[in-house]
Write a protein that holds these residues in place. Structure first.
Motif, mmCIF file in Angstrom:
data_model
loop_
_atom_site.group_PDB
_atom_site.id
_atom_site.type_symbol
_atom_site.label_atom_id
_atom_site.label_comp_id
_atom_site.label_asym_id
_atom_site.label_seq_id
_atom_site.Cartn_x
_atom_site.Cartn_y
_atom_site.Cartn_z
ATOM 1 N N UNK A 77 15.986 13.192 1.700
ATOM 2 C CA UNK A 77 17.333 12.976 1.206
ATOM 3 C C UNK A 77 18.070 11.990 2.102
ATOM 4 N N UNK A 78 19.311 11.771 1.797
ATOM 5 C CA UNK A 78 20.142 10.787 2.501
ATOM 6 C C UNK A 78 20.344 11.140 3.971
ATOM 7 N N UNK A 79 20.188 12.402 4.332
ATOM 8 C CA UNK A 79 20.388 12.826 5.720
ATOM 9 C C UNK A 79 19.291 12.318 6.653
ATOM 10 N N UNK A 80 18.149 11.939 6.113
ATOM 11 C CA UNK A 80 17.072 11.344 6.914
ATOM 12 C C UNK A 80 17.332 9.840 6.978
ATOM 13 N N UNK A 81 18.211 9.448 7.872
ATOM 14 C CA UNK A 81 18.721 8.083 7.886
ATOM 15 C C UNK A 81 17.631 7.018 7.917
ATOM 16 N N UNK A 82 16.615 7.202 8.726
ATOM 17 C CA UNK A 82 15.574 6.186 8.836
ATOM 18 C C UNK A 82 14.585 6.217 7.678
ATOM 19 N N UNK A 83 14.457 7.363 7.021
ATOM 20 C CA UNK A 83 13.475 7.498 5.947
ATOM 21 C C UNK A 83 14.089 8.003 4.650
ATOM 22 N N UNK A 84 15.372 7.787 4.444
ATOM 23 C CA UNK A 84 16.029 8.261 3.227
ATOM 24 C C UNK A 84 15.333 7.691 1.991
ATOM 25 N N UNK A 85 15.057 8.569 1.045
ATOM 26 C CA UNK A 85 14.447 8.251 -0.245
ATOM 27 C C UNK A 85 12.970 7.866 -0.157
ATOM 28 N N UNK A 86 12.423 7.881 1.031
ATOM 29 C CA UNK A 86 10.984 7.668 1.189
ATOM 30 C C UNK A 86 10.282 9.020 1.020
ATOM 31 N N UNK A 87 9.013 8.996 0.676
ATOM 32 C CA UNK A 87 8.288 10.268 0.510
ATOM 33 C C UNK A 87 8.283 11.086 1.801
ATOM 34 N N UNK A 88 8.346 12.400 1.638
ATOM 35 C CA UNK A 88 8.171 13.300 2.775
ATOM 36 C C UNK A 88 6.687 13.660 2.853
ATOM 37 N N UNK A 89 6.307 14.575 3.722
ATOM 38 C CA UNK A 89 4.891 14.920 3.889
ATOM 39 C C UNK A 89 4.268 15.376 2.573
ATOM 40 N N UNK A 90 4.956 16.232 1.839
ATOM 41 C CA UNK A 90 4.421 16.690 0.544
ATOM 42 C C UNK A 90 4.295 15.527 -0.432
ATOM 43 N N UNK A 91 5.243 14.609 -0.409
ATOM 44 C CA UNK A 91 5.175 13.443 -1.283
ATOM 45 C C UNK A 91 3.959 12.581 -1.004
ATOM 46 N N UNK A 92 3.665 12.420 0.287
ATOM 47 C CA UNK A 92 2.480 11.638 0.645
ATOM 48 C C UNK A 92 1.182 12.377 0.317
ATOM 49 N N UNK A 93 1.107 13.649 0.667
ATOM 50 C CA UNK A 93 -0.157 14.366 0.479
ATOM 51 C C UNK A 93 -0.371 14.835 -0.957
ATOM 52 N N UNK A 94 0.644 15.484 -1.536
ATOM 53 C CA UNK A 94 0.484 16.015 -2.884
ATOM 54 C C UNK A 94 0.775 14.984 -3.961
ATOM 55 N N UNK A 95 1.496 13.927 -3.606
ATOM 56 C CA UNK A 95 1.827 12.880 -4.557
ATOM 57 C C UNK A 95 0.926 11.676 -4.424
ATOM 58 N N UNK A 96 1.189 10.856 -3.423
ATOM 59 C CA UNK A 96 0.452 9.603 -3.285
ATOM 60 C C UNK A 96 -1.031 9.810 -3.012
ATOM 61 N N UNK A 97 -1.386 10.692 -2.095
ATOM 62 C CA UNK A 97 -2.803 10.899 -1.787
ATOM 63 C C UNK A 97 -3.555 11.387 -3.014
ATOM 64 N N UNK A 98 -2.955 12.329 -3.740
ATOM 65 C CA UNK A 98 -3.599 12.839 -4.951
ATOM 66 C C UNK A 98 -3.754 11.738 -6.001
ATOM 67 N N UNK A 99 -2.740 10.915 -6.170
ATOM 68 C CA UNK A 99 -2.813 9.811 -7.128
ATOM 69 C C UNK A 99 -3.874 8.802 -6.714
ATOM 70 N N UNK A 100 -3.923 8.479 -5.435
ATOM 71 C CA UNK A 100 -4.919 7.525 -4.949
ATOM 72 C C UNK A 100 -6.329 8.068 -5.056
ATOM 73 N N UNK A 101 -6.486 9.357 -4.764
ATOM 74 C CA UNK A 101 -7.815 9.981 -4.872
ATOM 75 C C UNK A 101 -8.297 9.932 -6.316
ATOM 76 N N UNK A 102 -7.376 10.140 -7.260
ATOM 77 C CA UNK A 102 -7.756 10.079 -8.661
ATOM 78 C C UNK A 102 -8.089 8.669 -9.121
#
Length: 151
Positions: A118-143
């Motif tokens: 969320x916006x409170x993560x000033x350096x990484x606002x709106x970027x994927x969090x750990x779940x986004x990378x592992x359950x989102x991007x990694x899963x999509x890339x693996x597929x």
């Protein structure tokens, strides 16, 4: 500036483009005359003018407003779809484009299990969090590339 759904469609979509990162919108109240309804009800509490204004607003909310909002949201989504299509066409000759919209659909920023910071993560606002990378991007890339999951 107050805007109706028609105002948004006619005058504001031109500001959206490939560089658009976030769209926030509050629209609908001005379509049903929220301000004038409120003024009528403040001036004439519990009389027929207020009741008529409220009835008119409720009828508009139930009949007309859903179609107007669908058009606004559909047009915003069309920009996102167009952006992804452009990225896909441009990236494909150099590799592969892996869409993640379907995976992230139930993990939106304001949902109960967001996959973006969320916006409170000033350096990484709106970027994927750990779940986004592992359950989102990694899963999509693996597929998209089955051998990458084995690494």
């Amino acid at each position: 500036m107050p805007a109706t759904a028609d105002d948004v469609i006619a005058h504001q979509f031109g500001f959206l483009g490939p560089d658009t990162k976030l769209v926030t919108i509050t629209v609908g109240g001005d379509n049903l005359g929220f301000t004038s309804t409120l003024e009528n009800c403040i001036e004439a509490l519990h009389d027929s003018i207020c009741e008529e204004a409220l009835d008119k607003a409720v009828a508009y909310i139930k009949t007309t407003l859903p179609g107007k909002l669908k058009q606004v949201y559909g047009d915003i989504l069309a920009v996102a779809v167009q952006l992804n299509a452009t990225i896909d066409v441009t990236a494909t000759p150099y590799g592969v484009f892996v869409p993640v919209d379907a995976l992230f659909a139930t993990h939106r920023l304001c949902g109960s299990d967001p996959w973006r910071n969320d916006i409170l993560h000033l350096d990484d606002a709106f970027h994927p969090n750990l779940a986004g990378y592992t359950d989102g991007y990694l899963r999509a890339l693996a597929g998209a590339h089955p051998t990458s999951a084995a690494r």
